[in-house]
Design a protein around this motif. Structure first.
Motif: not given
Length: 257
Positions: A168-177
């Motif tokens: 979940m952190l991976r998906r969120f932080l990739l979206k933030v980027a």
């Protein structure tokens, strides 16, 4: 590895995440005012709004100074635990800097909760319900093995929850980027339980800076507890063999990665 899971059922106490952004009042104004090109800082821990051990106190006590320096550019990330979130989290819409990333996950049917931690400083919080990815657990484990040679057991519920949070952190932080524009971004991860996202972010060439604080290694805790002259013996331990001996090989491998 981004199939769209079914929309999960929400907690009976907290409204569904797709409903609450428009229905709740905005959080109080941030101090200082936000610069649209200023860096964003994301600090991830298993103990955000979730009192388990000492890291909860670390995060809670530093929150006022972090908010005074970073304002609405500072975010705490962690797992959504309904029974404690009802007490510690004031639900509210996300700041504009992450609103697109949050919406993207909600549109995928993933349960994301935003708001303010009800502690001094009232920092921004983003919590992820790991049950939203439960049906993809074996697929996620496969990619840990394929990309990082980490063999994850099938009988360890805590490790399962940890890697689901990491995804979940991976998906969120990739979206933030994806939506950040020119803003620099920083991810600060506490312990192996939040650090599980780091090897996956590295694999996807996440453009942010990464900080990992281990506090104390998991294997080190076991060794120090069971060896009275731990520091004298430290140079002679084989970390891989010792992690197997204590039944924490997978967790140790995540921490090393």
């Amino acid at each position: 590895m981004n199939p769209t899971p079914k929309q999960p059922r929400s907690s009976p106490k907290h409204p569904r995440p797709s409903e609450r952004i428009s229905s709740l009042p905005p959080p109080p104004p941030a101090v200082p005012a936000e610069d649209p090109n200023a860096p964003l800082l994301f600090e991830a821990s298993w103990e955000v709004c979730n009192q388990v051990g000492g890291i909860y106190t670390v995060l809670r006590s530093k929150a006022p100074s972090m908010v005074s320096k970073w304002g609405d550019r500072y975010f705490l990330l962690g797992p959504y635990q309904p029974e404690v979130a009802q007490i510690e989290l004031e639900l509210g819409p996300p700041p504009a800097s992450i609103a697109s990333a949050v919406k993207a996950l909600l549109d995928e049917g993933l349960p994301v909760y935003t708001g303010r931690w009800l502690v001094s400083g009232r920092p921004n919080v983003v919590l992820f319900d790991t049950k939203g990815l439960q049906q993809h657990l074996q697929e996620i484990k496969y990619f840990y093995w394929k990309n990082h040679q980490i063999d994850l057991p099938g009988n360890d519920p805590l490790t399962d929850d940890v890697i689901l949070l990491g995804e979940m952190l991976r998906r969120f932080l990739l979206k933030v980027a994806e939506f950040k524009g020119k803003r620099p971004i920083i991810g600060h991860f506490h312990e192996w339980m939040a650090g599980s996202a780091i090897p996956m972010l590295r694999k996807h060439e996440w453009p942010g800076g990464v900080v990992f604080t281990t506090h104390a290694t998991l294997l080190g805790r076991y060794l120090a507890t069971n060896h009275p002259v731990f520091y004298d013996q430290l140079p002679f331990f084989n970390a891989t063999e010792e992690s197997r001996r204590y039944g924490i090989a997978a967790r140790h491998a995540i921490e090393c990665a």
